[in-house]
Design a protein around this motif. Structure first.
Motif, short mmCIF file in Angstrom:
data_model
loop_
_atom_site.label_atom_id
_atom_site.label_comp_id
_atom_site.label_asym_id
_atom_site.label_seq_id
_atom_site.Cartn_x
_atom_site.Cartn_y
_atom_site.Cartn_z
N ARG A 117 -9.40 1.73 -0.31
CA ARG A 117 -8.23 1.02 -0.85
C ARG A 117 -7.64 0.08 0.21
O ARG A 117 -7.29 -1.07 -0.09
CB ARG A 117 -7.16 2.01 -1.30
CG ARG A 117 -5.94 1.32 -1.90
CD ARG A 117 -4.79 2.30 -2.11
NE ARG A 117 -5.17 3.36 -3.01
CZ ARG A 117 -5.21 3.24 -4.34
NH1 ARG A 117 -4.89 2.07 -4.91
NH2 ARG A 117 -5.55 4.24 -5.11
N ASP B 158 -6.98 -4.58 -5.64
CA ASP B 158 -6.55 -3.21 -5.88
C ASP B 158 -7.70 -2.50 -6.60
O ASP B 158 -8.07 -2.88 -7.72
CB ASP B 158 -5.29 -3.19 -6.76
CG ASP B 158 -4.73 -1.79 -6.94
OD1 ASP B 158 -5.46 -0.81 -6.69
OD2 ASP B 158 -3.56 -1.67 -7.36
N VAL B 159 -8.28 -1.50 -5.97
CA VAL B 159 -9.47 -0.84 -6.54
C VAL B 159 -9.16 -0.16 -7.86
O VAL B 159 -10.09 0.13 -8.64
CB VAL B 159 -10.05 0.18 -5.54
CG1 VAL B 159 -10.57 -0.53 -4.30
CG2 VAL B 159 -9.02 1.25 -5.17
N ASP B 160 -7.89 0.14 -8.14
CA ASP B 160 -7.51 0.77 -9.39
C ASP B 160 -7.05 -0.24 -10.44
O ASP B 160 -6.66 0.13 -11.54
CB ASP B 160 -6.38 1.79 -9.16
CG ASP B 160 -6.84 2.96 -8.32
OD1 ASP B 160 -8.03 3.32 -8.41
OD2 ASP B 160 -6.02 3.51 -7.56
N LYS C 191 -7.75 -4.05 -0.06
CA LYS C 191 -6.47 -4.75 -0.18
C LYS C 191 -6.29 -5.76 0.96
O LYS C 191 -5.93 -6.92 0.73
CB LYS C 191 -5.33 -3.75 -0.18
CG LYS C 191 -3.94 -4.37 -0.32
CD LYS C 191 -3.77 -5.06 -1.66
CE LYS C 191 -2.36 -5.60 -1.81
NZ LYS C 191 -2.19 -6.31 -3.11
N LEU D 27 0.82 -1.20 0.00
CA LEU D 27 0.00 0.00 0.00
C LEU D 27 0.86 1.25 0.00
O LEU D 27 0.58 2.22 -0.71
CB LEU D 27 -0.91 0.00 1.23
CG LEU D 27 -2.11 -0.97 1.20
CD1 LEU D 27 -2.73 -1.06 2.58
CD2 LEU D 27 -3.13 -0.52 0.17
N ASN E 245 -6.93 6.50 2.69
CA ASN E 245 -7.83 5.94 1.69
C ASN E 245 -8.46 4.68 2.28
O ASN E 245 -7.92 3.58 2.12
CB ASN E 245 -7.08 5.63 0.39
CG ASN E 245 -8.03 5.35 -0.77
OD1 ASN E 245 -9.02 4.66 -0.63
ND2 ASN E 245 -7.70 5.89 -1.94
#
Length: 240
Positions: free
Chosen positions: A137, A147-149, A141, A7, A134
């Motif tokens: 996120r 991974d949200v992205d 995780k 992270l 965040n």
């Protein structure tokens, strides 16, 4: 603690975006190439065992290549789409919980950090800081390893699978076009080398020792070709 390091690195740009998807494409590509080599080699060897007519062998090989590539792409797309739907559903559920139960989620995060080796005091402080940074996120995780992205992309996996299957399948299709006297042995040799390469790569991708994977891959592929050639030869002499 590894999750916290990941992270931290992601937040500072040390880990490139799309790593999960790139690994997924690589997995689909290796498996697609391997399937293309084995399945199409088996088909052309079976047809070659039944007939020496080059046109029949080429038609069978090309048909197997096209059908296999489309099938692999469709199967990979459906499989990864299911995974993507599950990931998005988990992210949405976590968004709801964070919005409606922030205190419970903060307590849950603190507990997860304690399980990863932090003292209660440090875990409580870290949970607050990570939540302020965040919260979605962090929870995605640590709870689900998402991974949200970088949610999985079915189109990339489907394309990688189709292209790699086609490339792998081209090898036996081209080798079987050699003169009748050498085509069988040349195809066996070329396919064995190709399977050794894909076996080694797949082992490296999965962080496994390459020796067993290489031998298993080559042995399975060669056995499949010999069996299909034998069946084709038997049918070609008794049925046709």
């Amino acid at each position: 603690m590894a999750e916290l390091i990941d992270l931290h690195e992601h937040a500072h740009g040390d880990v490139g975006e799309g790593l999960s998807n790139r690994l997924n494409w690589l997995r689909a590509g290796v498996l697609g190439a391997n399937d293309g080599i084995v399945s199409v080699a088996g088909i052309v060897m079976g047809v070659a065992g039944a007939t020496s007519n080059r046109s029949d062998i080429v038609i069978a090989g090309v048909a197997a290549l096209v059908a296999g590539a489309l099938s692999m792409a469709a199967g990979e797309y459906v499989s990864v789409s299911t995974q993507r739907d599950a990931e998005l559903a988990l992210i949405d559920a976590e968004k709801h919980d964070l919005a409606h139960m922030p205190e419970e989620e903060l307590h849950h995060l603190t507990h997860m950090l304690e399980e990863r080796g932090l003292t209660p005091e440090t875990a409580a402080k870290a949970a607050v800081e990570l939540t302020e940074w965040n919260d979605l996120r962090v929870h995605a995780k640590l709870e689900f390893n998402i991974d949200v992205d970088d949610v999985t992309n079915p189109w990339g996996a489907a394309l990688a699978s189709a292209v790699s299957f086609t490339i792998g399948a081209l090898l036996p299709v081209l080798m079987i076009l050699l003169p009748a006297g050498v085509r069988i042995w040349a195809t066996l040799a070329a396919v064995a080398v190709a399977l050794a390469i894909t076996g080694w790569v797949s082992a490296k991708v999965g962080y496994a020792k390459p020796g067993r994977a290489l031998v298993r891959n080559v042995a399975g592929g060669v056995l499949a070709m010999l069996v299909t050639w034998g069946i084709g030869h038997l049918l070609g002499t008794t049925v046709v």
